[in-house]
Write a protein that holds these residues in place. Sequence first.
Motif, PDB file in Angstrom:
ATOM      1  N   SER A   1       0.868  -1.168   0.000  1.00 35.77           N
ATOM      2  CA  SER A   1       0.000   0.000   0.000  1.00 35.77           C
ATOM      3  C   SER A   1       0.911   1.226   0.000  1.00 35.77           C
TER       4      SER A   1
ATOM      5  N   PHE B   1       2.876   5.612  -9.122  1.00 33.90           N
ATOM      6  CA  PHE B   1       2.424   4.963 -10.355  1.00 33.90           C
ATOM      7  C   PHE B   1       3.481   5.114 -11.454  1.00 33.90           C
TER       8      PHE B   1
ATOM      9  N   SER C   1      -3.428   4.959  -4.219  1.00 29.41           N
ATOM     10  CA  SER C   1      -2.761   3.649  -4.191  1.00 29.41           C
ATOM     11  C   SER C   1      -3.179   2.837  -2.964  1.00 29.41           C
TER      12      SER C   1
ATOM     13  N   TYR D   1      -0.864  -4.304 -11.321  1.00 30.72           N
ATOM     14  CA  TYR D   1      -0.547  -2.872 -11.418  1.00 30.72           C
ATOM     15  C   TYR D   1      -0.701  -2.327 -12.836  1.00 30.72           C
TER      16      TYR D   1
ATOM     17  N   LYS E   1       4.150  -0.391 -10.488  1.00 38.38           N
ATOM     18  CA  LYS E   1       4.186   0.222  -9.159  1.00 38.38           C
ATOM     19  C   LYS E   1       5.595   0.717  -8.872  1.00 38.38           C
TER      20      LYS E   1
END
Length: 412
Positions: A196, A200, A249, A261, A346
């Motif tokens: 978490s 991006f 996210s 992702y 990610k």
Amino acid sequence: MYSGSSKKVAVIGGGAAGFFGAIQTKILSEGKVSVSLYEKSPNVLSKVKISGGGRCNVTHSCFDPEELSKRYPRGEKELKRAFEIFQPKDTIRFFESRGVKLKTENDGRMFPITDNSETIINCLLEEAKKSGVKIQTKVSILGIYKNEDPNGKRFRIQTEEGEEYFDSVLVASGSSRKVWGWLENMGHSIESPVPSLFTFEISDPLLDGFQGLTVSDVEIIFKNSKLKQRGPILFTHWGLSGPAVLKLSAWAARELFDSDYKAELLVDWVPNYSRQELREIFLEKKKDSPSKKPGARSEFDLPSRFWERVWEKSCGSEKRWSEISSKEIHQAEEILKRTVLKVSGKGVFKDEFVTCGGVRRKEVDFSKMESRLHPGLYFAGEVLDIDGITGGFNFQNAWTTSYIAAKALAAN
């Protein structure tokens, strides 16, 4: 309550939740409970040290339990009640009563006025020492077990050196797969851990060359999803970061993990304006400033270089307002109100290491932070399936859950 023979408590984990739980157990029991804290590494509070870029984002200045609980993608319902017992005001009181003054930044994040995480670390170490917590580092624990002897302590902790017996155990080990494995062996369910709080990865010509630029107010949403966030974003070498991205996210942690992702991100660069309002502004410019180039002067508090790029993409860099067609104005509106960006992966967020997943919340009594399966087994912090967005919320979860556990440990 205290019965005369010293009650023994083991705390697994030398991070924020472990230290706070150990200290509060000693304070609330008036020293009558024996507390041993175990940490596998040589150093304690290592995450506290590097958090907030080395400044330690201790908590957040949101003092309403209901509002505060909404900052947690997982754990909102349980923490709402927990924050009625211990919340940021109590965190501030704890540190300030021990000489650690905190300050509030514009976005609500709270830091020590020293801007140095060592201030928080030294306070916790001093309190642990003063209250009599036994700190044991470089201890390799092999497992936690229920003690079958009905007349003895309830739990056995196996280390490489031997075994020790305790009345109660507080597990505050953070995102440790090894510890989650022990808890599964004891019958607890673990929600699978996934990252978490991350950035991006996006490769798109619209973003090229803007590394380090910030746009202060943007709304982002995943296509075919209700998950959206609004706030500042930061252009990076690999795509996008900043508070809005990090918050999104967190809320989309599981969905993004499941899609490897890969996703389509819709960006509204000017959320305060409707398409109709944009069109009216542009038509007015066309009428009042026909000889000027639209990309020459940035509007809507957008960085000038990005503003130029919007018009380069819409009509080229040489056209003047008088030469721009309705179709080209529509293209500019489309970029400003609905840019579609392909998320391909990610990135990392260096100041936070937060995991979505952990001990299933239904298996924990949040009024005491006690296991519903094994009386005497308690949890605090990130070992639980609880995580907050960036801004001091994950530390507040650690302080709150460990305090509630300590209160129960001191009373039983």
